[in-house]
Structures are given as structure tokens and as C-alpha cells.
Design an enzyme around this catalytic site. Structure first.
Site, PDB file in Angstrom:
ATOM      1  N   GLU A 254       0.838  -1.129   0.065  1.00  0.00           N
ATOM      2  CA  GLU A 254       0.029  -0.043  -0.153  1.00  0.00           C
ATOM      3  C   GLU A 254       1.023   1.165  -0.001  1.00  0.00           C
ATOM      4  O   GLU A 254       1.619   1.390   1.022  1.00  0.00           O
ATOM      5  CB  GLU A 254      -0.866  -0.014   1.026  1.00  0.00           C
ATOM      6  CG  GLU A 254      -1.870  -1.303   1.094  1.00  0.00           C
ATOM      7  CD  GLU A 254      -2.811  -1.286   2.291  1.00  0.00           C
ATOM      8  OE1 GLU A 254      -3.803  -2.251   2.297  1.00  0.00           O
ATOM      9  OE2 GLU A 254      -2.866  -0.596   3.183  1.00  0.00           O
ATOM     10  N   CYS A 288      -2.705   8.952   3.130  1.00  0.00           N
ATOM     11  CA  CYS A 288      -2.259   8.543   1.825  1.00  0.00           C
ATOM     12  C   CYS A 288      -3.462   8.814   0.611  1.00  0.00           C
ATOM     13  O   CYS A 288      -3.259   8.965  -0.538  1.00  0.00           O
ATOM     14  CB  CYS A 288      -2.038   7.115   1.811  1.00  0.00           C
ATOM     15  SG  CYS A 288      -3.347   6.135   2.235  1.00  0.00           S
TER      16      CYS A 288
END
Ligand code: NAD
Ligand code: 6OD
Length: 486
Positions: A254, A288
Site C-alpha cells: 500500500e 495517503c
């Protein structure tokens, strides 16, 4: 109470080493603790303990008992909620109001959701006729993968660590966690909770340190680590992907993002402003999924920029325990320097600075902290570095657009593909846009609204694989077909 010595947690014991590094509080940059850096020896011990637990009590434990223990973890995190809150805010400087609402509750929920998941998930089943006129049945059986190396970032430390550890343990694996060097506290505190509820020794291990030539590299290159799950920068993910290739070990990555919000003139204006302010500035822009590029349909552009400016200027920058704080500091001096360097680049590239662009005035005792102003730019060409590169700070560029095709092309013209937020009342357009965006997660009229049963991950250079719901089970289990001739 925030401890000032933060130790590794190996085989159920807290372990010091002879190498220490500083733990700093970003509100003042003061040293508030010392962290014991794990070397090869400690990483070997943690991996050996995790392998032993897998073959021992954890591996042999019935699913129902495992689920009970994970549910007990949730209770104990909640019992010690204030300690987790204090530890997380000491490491990150984030507002307590934010961590109390997101980081700590989600840290607990990650165990609950995946305990429920493994209890209830069905398996596939097929029956087939055989040439001898009889039949066979096939069913899928899930086993743990083994020892999982969990490499974590600093922006949502407990949340993003348990997002991996929750499903890994629920599926019967054991873990060795490497928290970010910036945020070691909550991972260590969770070790106490593991012992308190009776999770067997060796199931959950924590090794502190850095990446290269430190705990991160020792863990990801360790041959007895059976799979690696990582959250962090794309560049680091590439190194970890290479390490995982040795031994053909599965990876879940990720990674970074440069997310676009797309605002149509028919949107609910107040909702779009509230959502975009949050997605640009919450956690000081260190999410993010956060928005660093905003595209606004031309008739709404001026009004939207003015409302964003007003919202950004209303944010109170301050310390975690002030209930009015809307934005804390960045994580470190190093990251502050990086974000400020992008503020300078924006100026050089000719941006119009709508608001911010520097360091806020702070009281004397906070002057060495890692503060930056919430910043909004307009007027840059799509080729500008601040439009192309991930900054990971409280800033966004706002640009007008005229057509769907134009905005789709601009929004998709990036190496990353993590998330988007589309703001419109036209439901057909919402589907059309969401389906054509090159991202792993598309929100419509919302942002960071999470149902943990859904797939989570990034397209393009934002990631490899999906976690969440049954997608986590795909990564954290080995699926075997059992074929029985009847
Ligand atoms: P980072 O890549 O610098 O560090 C992440 C972790 O990797 C740390 O624990 C670090 O010590 C470790 N590490 C560094 N080099 C290593 C190496 N060679 N071998 C093994 N481990 C190594 O990331 P960060 O600065 O902590 O986090 C910010 C980044 O994370 C941003 O790019 C952000 O977009 C990304 N992020 C992505 C997601 C997502 O879900 N896609 C979530 C949060 C953060
Ligand atoms: O909500 C989540 O599960 C998740 N992984 C969020 C990631 C946020 C990034 O900073």
C-alpha cells in the site's frame, strides 16, 4: 503515562538492546524517549518466536478461541484508550480529537471486523460427475500463510498497523511488526495488551528501527518470514518487493498517492467544501488518500477557491490536547523540510499562493516544532512538480475544468492511482467518472468513508494487491482445494 524507554517486544517479553535512537515529539521537536533499535539478533529472535508460536499454541488453537482472544484485545484496547491516545499523540503531535475519533477506535475495530470475518466466511464448494458414473466434491480450505512481516508508516500508526495485524492474526498467522522509527509507542503498548488478554507468546512481536541496514531490511530479507505486508512510500515498496522476490514470498504493498478531487458545478457546495478541506488538511495532510489536486468545474471555480481559503484560514494550528486544534504539526523536521521545499518549488513554478506557503508563528516553546501552514495554490500548468509529485503535506492545487473528458484525462495523468473524490448530484455522471478513474478507491460525495469489508488498495504505482474483507483473507491465507472422490 508515556514511557521514556521504548522496547522491542519479542516472544512476550520487552527487550532492550545496546543501540538506542531518539523519539521526538513533533510539536516542539523535543526528545521524549529512547527507542531500543533491533539488530539482526533481535529480528532473528522475533522471527523464531513467531515460527514457534505458529507450530505451537497459536497454530493448534481452535478458531473459536482465537476469535475470543481477538475480541478480548478490542476490550483491552478500549480499557486503555487514554494511554493509546496519549502515546499516539506524543509520537505524531496530532490533535487528540482526531486520534480519539479515528486512530484509536479504528485500531480496535480492525481486530473486531476480521474476527467476525473469519468466523462467518463461507468456503467454495463444487461437485463434479466422474467418468466412472460416480462423483467427487471439491471444497476450499484456508490455512495461515505463516509468519507475516508487517512494515508500517508513521501517519496513522496504530490504525495502519492493526489493519494488517488484525486480519493476519484472525487467519491464524503470527506477526513480526516493524513500526516506523518515528512512531514506535502504540505498537509497543499493544504488546502489553497482548500479554494481558493471554495471546500466546511469539504471536505478536515488535522490532524497532529503521529501513536499510536495520530492522526493516533484516525483517524483509529474513528467509523465515513467509509473507510481507507494507504501507509506505512507493520507492520503499519497490525495495521491499525485490526483497520479497527472494524466496518467492507474497507481498501486499500500500503505497503513495497524488489523489484528485473532482468538483462539478451541480455538487452540494457545502458538502464539497467540507469534504475537500478535510481531505486536504486533516492529519496535517498526511493521509495517503488525501487530496493534493482539486479540479473544479469553471462556473464554480472562484467561489470554491474563496471558500477553501476561508476554511483553511479558520483552521486552528495547535497542540494535541487543545480541543480547538484543527491541525497539528508534520511528523518530523525532515518531513517539514521536504514539504517546505515543495512550497518553494510552487513559488518558483509560478503558482498563485491563495493562502499559506510558510511556517505559522507559534509560541516560543513550540517554535522548533514541525509546523507548516495549510496551503492552497492556483495557476500552475499540469506539468508542474507540485501537481505531479506526492508532497504528503497540508496543501493542494486548485484548477478549473470545462468538460468531463478534459478532467478525466488530467486526473488520470499521474503515476499514482490510489483514490479520488467526485462531487456531483448527477448520479449517472458519478458512475461514469468513478468507473473511468484509474484508482483503487473512488468516493462520490464523501471522502475516507470506510466499510472494512470492501477492497482497499491502489492502482498503478500506488500499490499491489487489495486488503479488506475477504480480500484480506486472500492475502493472509493459503487457499487449498480438497478433492474427494465419492
Ligand atoms: P516510508 O516508505 O519512508 O517508510 C515506511 C516503513 O518502511 C517504515 O517503517 C520504514 O522504516 C520502512 N523502511 C524504509 N526503508 C526500508 C527498507 N529498505 N526495507 C524495509 N523497510 C524499510 O514511508 P513513510 O514516510 O513512513 O510514510 C509515508 C508514505 O506512506 C507516503 O508515501 C504515503 O502515501 C504512504 N502511505 C500509503 C498508504 C496506503 O494505504 N496506500 C497509507 C499510509 C501511507
Ligand atoms: O482505512 C484504512 O483501512 C486505511 N488503510 C487507510 C489508509 C490511510 C492512509 O493514510
Amino acid at each position: 503515562m508515556v514511557a521514556d524507554k521504548i522496547l522491542n517486544f519479542i516472544n512476550g517479553e520487552f527487550v532492550a538492546t545496546d543501540k538506542w535512537f531518539d523519539n521526538r515529539n513533533p510539536i516542539s521537536n523535543a526528545v521524549i524517549g529512547q527507542v531500543a533499535e533491533a539488530g539482526k539478533r533481535e529480528v532473528d529472535a522475533a522471527v523464531a518466536a513467531a515460527q514457534a508460536a505458529l507450530k505451537g499454541p497459536w497454530g493448534k488453537m481452535p478458531l473459536a478461541r482465537r476469535v475470543e482472544l481477538l475480541e478480548a484485545l478490542v476490550g483491552e484496547i478500549n480499557n486503555r484508550f487514554d494511554e493509546f491516545l496519549e502515546a499516539e499523540c506524543a509520537d505524531t503531535g496530532k490533535p487528540q480529537s482526531l486520534a480519539a475519533h479515528i486512530d484509536i477506535p479504528r485500531g480496535a475495530a480492525n481486530f473486531k471486523v476480521f474476527a467476525d470475518m473469519v468466523k462467518n466466511v463461507p468456503s467454495e464448494f463444487f461437485e463434479m460427475a466422474t467418468p466412472d458414473g460416480k462423483s467427487c466434491i471439491n471444497y476450499g480450505y484456508r490455512s495461515p500463510v505463516g509468519v507475516i512481516g508487517v512494515i508500517c508508516p508513521w501517519n496513522l500508526p496504530l490504525l495502519l498497523m492493526t489493519w494488517k495485524v488484525g486480519p493476519a492474526l484472525a487467519c491464524g498467522n503470527t506477526v513480526v511488526v516493524k513500526p516506523s522509527e518515528e512512531t514506535p509507542r502504540t505498537a509497543a503498548l499493544l504488546g502489553e495488551v497482548m500479554n494481558k488478554v493471554g495471546i500466546p507468546k511469539g504471536v505478536y512481536n515488535v522490532v524497532h528501527g529503521f529501513g536499510p541496514n536495520s530492522a526493516g531490511e533484516f525483517l524483509t530479507t529474513h528467509p523465515q518470514v513467509n509473507a510481507i505486508t507494507f504501507t509506505g512510500e512507493t520507492r520503499t515498496g519497490e525495495i521491499i518487493n525485490k526483497a520479497a522476490a527472494i524466496g518467492s514470498r507474497p507481498v501486499s504493498l500500500e503505497m503513495g498517492g497524488k489523489n484528485a478531487a473532482i468538483v462539478f458545478a451541480d455538487c452540494d457546495f457545502d458538502a464539497a467544501i467540507e469534504g475537500t478541506l478535510r481531505s486536504a488538511f486533516v492529519n496535517c495532510g498526511q493521509v495517503c488518500l488525501g487530496t493534493e489536486r482539486v479540479y473544479v468545474e469553471r462556473p464554480l471555480f472562484e467561489k470554491f477557491v474563496a471558500a477553501m481559503k476561508a476554511g483553511a484560514e479558520k483552521l486552528k494550528i495547535g497542540v494535541p490536547d487543545d480541543p480547538y486544534t484543527g491541525m497539528g504539526p508534520l511528523i518530523s523536521k525532515e518531513h517539514q523540510n521536504k514539504v517546505l521545499s515543495y512550497f518553494a518549488i510552487a513559488k518558483e513554478e509560478g503558482a498563485t499562493i491563495v493562502t499559506g506557503g510558510g511556517v505559522p508563528a507559534m509560541p516560543a516553546e513550540l517554535q522548533d516544532g514541525c509546523w507548516v501552514q495549510p496551503t492552497i495554490w492556483t495557476g500552475l500548468p499540469e506539468t508542474a512538480r507540485v501537481i505531479k509529485e506526492e508532497i504528503f503535506g497540508p496543501c493542494c492545487h486548485i484548477a478549473p475544468f470545462d468538460t468531463e473528458d478534459e478532467v478525466l484525462a488530467k486526473a488520470n495523468d499521474n503515476i499514482y492511482g490510489l483514490a479520488t473524490a467526485i462531487w456531483t448530484k448527477d448520479i449517472s455522471r458519478a458512475h461514469r467518472m468513478a468507473q473511468q478513474m484509474e484508482v483503487g478507491i473512488a468516493w462520490v460525495n464523501s471522502w475516507f468513508l470506510r466499510d472494512l469489508r470492501t477492497p482497499f488498495g491502489g492502482a498503478k504505482q500506488s500499490g499491489i494487491g487489495r486488503e479488506g474483507g475477504v480480500h484480506s483473507l486472500e492475502f493472509y491465507t493459503e487457499l487449498k482445494n480438497v478433492c474427494i472422490k465419492l
